[in-house]
Scaffold this motif. Sequence first.
Motif: not given
Length: 248
Positions: A19, A33, A209
């Motif tokens: 993450a 991502t 993240n």
Amino acid sequence: MPEYFGQTPTGLAVIVFAAFIGGVVRGFSGFGTALIFLPIASPYLGPFGAIIALTVMDIFGPIPNLRRAWAVVDKADLVRLLFGCALILPVGLWLLTRTQPEVFRYLVSVISLLMLAVLIFGLRYRGKVRRRMVVAIGGAAGLLGGVAGIPGPAVIMFYMSRPLPVTIIRATILLFLFAFDLLILGYLSGMGRLSVASVGLGLALAMPNMAGNWLGGWMFRPEHERLYRAAAYLVIATAALSGLPLWG
């Protein structure tokens, strides 16, 4: 050995790392991502668990930029994209329910590597754009998003090829992916796939993240764009190859 969110400490550490690195790559390259997180996390979380965790953690990042994006986006095109996506996304999710975890991992890794090749070689669509084509691109994104958790490649490649201002391109991609997150959460809820553990893990992953996004943005310098994109490509390739079931 204790478990957290159904994971061992080692497994959870790997997921948190994925993450964070996914956030760093997105922070300095503007994408990546899902291409980072899914290949690394899916062996631990399974297909649906990885997609849910990714969707929940990724939904918070774009919120500060939504108003500015909405002001410049071509709203008619965005509606066409989302219509096609909403129509085909359930098909992708249905296919995912009939896909073995090993096949899912191959799909994610192969799509990630194909997307990487397209970005590196700068392949673009140069033909005329029609309204039905925009709907079809949205449908392709819905299919890929449902079956592999990666809706971005179809939309990113299509819009990067169009002679539009970069502000409109970025706004369209940002708003589409944000709306996709809401759509897939709605469909997964209707399928009974959401759980307290999976949503809780996604919420917990939002912090590393977002920290990665901040660090990547802080590291980025426009004069070194090529260097940072090359580093992002290398990380994506490593994550995609490491996610292949060949390694166990």
